[in-house]
Design a protein around this motif. Structure first.
Motif, short mmCIF file in Angstrom:
data_model
loop_
_atom_site.label_atom_id
_atom_site.label_comp_id
_atom_site.label_asym_id
_atom_site.label_seq_id
_atom_site.Cartn_x
_atom_site.Cartn_y
_atom_site.Cartn_z
N ASN A 65 0.86 -1.19 0.00
CA ASN A 65 0.00 0.00 0.00
C ASN A 65 0.89 1.24 0.00
OD1 ASN A 65 -1.96 1.94 0.26
ND2 ASN A 65 -2.46 1.46 2.39
N THR A 66 1.16 1.78 -1.18
CA THR A 66 2.04 2.95 -1.27
C THR A 66 1.32 4.24 -0.92
OG1 THR A 66 1.55 3.15 -3.64
CG2 THR A 66 3.50 1.86 -3.02
N ALA A 67 0.00 4.21 -0.82
CA ALA A 67 -0.76 5.43 -0.55
C ALA A 67 -0.47 6.01 0.83
CB ALA A 67 -2.26 5.17 -0.71
N ASN A 68 -0.04 5.15 1.78
CA ASN A 68 0.20 5.64 3.14
C ASN A 68 1.68 5.81 3.45
OD1 ASN A 68 1.00 2.99 3.35
ND2 ASN A 68 -0.59 2.38 4.80
N ASN A 69 2.51 5.88 2.41
CA ASN A 69 3.94 6.09 2.61
C ASN A 69 4.31 7.56 2.74
OD1 ASN A 69 4.95 3.42 0.32
ND2 ASN A 69 4.20 3.32 2.42
N THR A 70 3.35 8.46 2.55
CA THR A 70 3.59 9.90 2.59
C THR A 70 2.65 10.54 3.60
OG1 THR A 70 4.24 9.90 0.26
CG2 THR A 70 3.66 12.02 1.23
N ALA A 71 3.18 11.51 4.37
CA ALA A 71 2.37 12.25 5.34
C ALA A 71 2.69 13.74 5.21
CB ALA A 71 2.63 11.76 6.75
N THR A 72 1.67 14.56 5.36
CA THR A 72 1.81 16.01 5.22
C THR A 72 1.16 16.71 6.41
OG1 THR A 72 1.81 15.88 2.81
CG2 THR A 72 1.25 18.01 3.79
N ALA A 73 1.83 17.75 6.90
CA ALA A 73 1.27 18.60 7.96
C ALA A 73 1.22 20.03 7.46
CB ALA A 73 2.11 18.50 9.23
N ASP A 74 0.03 20.62 7.49
CA ASP A 74 -0.16 22.02 7.13
C ASP A 74 -0.28 22.85 8.41
OD1 ASP A 74 -0.26 21.54 4.32
OD2 ASP A 74 -2.31 20.79 4.56
N THR A 75 0.45 23.96 8.47
CA THR A 75 0.44 24.81 9.65
C THR A 75 0.07 26.24 9.26
OG1 THR A 75 2.23 23.50 10.63
CG2 THR A 75 1.78 25.65 11.62
N THR A 76 -0.88 26.81 9.98
CA THR A 76 -1.26 28.20 9.78
C THR A 76 -0.34 29.11 10.59
OG1 THR A 76 -3.56 27.60 9.40
CG2 THR A 76 -3.12 29.89 10.02
N ILE A 77 0.14 30.19 9.96
CA ILE A 77 1.00 31.15 10.63
C ILE A 77 0.16 32.35 11.04
CG2 ILE A 77 3.11 32.52 10.47
CD1 ILE A 77 3.49 29.49 10.15
N ASN A 78 0.25 32.73 12.30
CA ASN A 78 -0.53 33.87 12.78
C ASN A 78 -0.11 35.14 12.04
OD1 ASN A 78 -2.14 32.62 14.77
ND2 ASN A 78 -0.44 32.63 16.23
#
Length: 276
Positions: free
Chosen positions: A236-249
């Motif tokens: 399952n290659t779909a779960n080999n990548t993870a992303t975190a988005d962060t909002t900057i004040n």
């Protein structure tokens, strides 16, 4: 009287993946010149394979016993064949690369014949990675901590597990813990964390600390990818990548000035301050 038996065995699929099903097809043929009586076919599955149910045969009677079976064929005429189908599963804890299944056939009028069928076994690897930012939203100039968790959901051990991470342009790497860290080099945002071997069902946690630069945009995105020596066997290659988005004040820079209307002031006269 004399008879000559031949036996063949084929497998499907080959290669097979740990945890998957494997089918063996056995064909026993009497090439003559006489009828073969009391034909006996025996097969003991090797370590790493578990028999599923009772095998089937086109001629004779099957007698299963634990992880083996026999087929009794009272009479097999010249030119006749018996086809036996055996279903098994590759054990989830099997760590080898090959299983070989051997079948024997004999009769009152024939000598024993044997067929071996080796099957290549591929590992079952399913590495999954998650990534979470600790502070969201965050102020510029502050440290952000990312927590990354890699889990091996497969049936086999993954070796040489590595997290590769490219930091966003507007953050500065501070540190990483949880493995052997390489990079980032000067002028690069790329670094890696080597985790080594990860057993089936186990997890490893890595923390990454960065400083959000003062010129960072209103949001930043950080992506990490996990790989291993067994990438070719990833289920399952779909779960080999993870992303975190962060909002900057939003950046706030308040300034104040204060001006007096008269300087020096005269006693008894009004004095006005103007603040902007």
């Amino acid at each position: 009287r004399a008879a000559t038996l031949t036996v063949t065995k084929t497998d499907s699929p080959d290669p097979v993946v740990v945890g998957d099903n494997l089918t063996h097809t056995i064909v026993v043929t009497n090439t003559g010149p006489s009828t073969a009586t009391n034909v006996l076919v025996t097969d003991t599955l090797p370590a790493g394979l578990t028999m599923n149910g009772t095998p089937t045969t086109t001629i004779g009677t099957v007698t299963p016993s634990a992880n083996s079976f026999s087929v009794n064929i009272p009479t097999l005429t010249v030119g006749a064949s018996a086809t036996i189908i055996v279903q098994s599963t590759v054990d989830q804890n099997f760590a080898g690369t090959t299983v070989t299944n051997t079948v024997n056939a004999t009769a009152d009028e024939a000598t024993t014949v044997q067929a071996d069928e080796p099957t290549t076994v591929n590992p079952s690897i399913d590495l999954a990675i998650t990534k979470v930012d600790t502070t969201d939203p965050i102020d510029r100039g502050n440290n952000q901590v990312y927590t990354l968790v890699v889990t091996n959901n497969g049936f086999s051990q993954a070796n040489g597990v590595v997290i590769n991470d490219t930091l966003p342009a507007n953050v500065t790497f501070v540190s990483a813990t949880g493995g052997t860290v390489s990079g980032p080099a000067v002028g690069s945002q790329d670094f890696s964390v080597a985790l080594g071997a990860l057993a089936a069902g186990s997890s490893s946690t890595v923390t990454v600390t960065v400083t959000v630069d003062n010129d960072a945009p209103d949001s930043i995105t950080n992506t990490a990818i996990v790989t291993s020596n067994e990438n070719a066997f990833e289920t399952n290659t779909a779960n080999n990548t993870a992303t975190a988005d962060t909002t900057i004040n939003p950046a706030v820079d308040l300034a104040i000035t204060k001006v007096d209307s008269a300087d020096p002031a005269i006693a008894g006269n009004p004095l006005t301050y103007t603040m902007t």
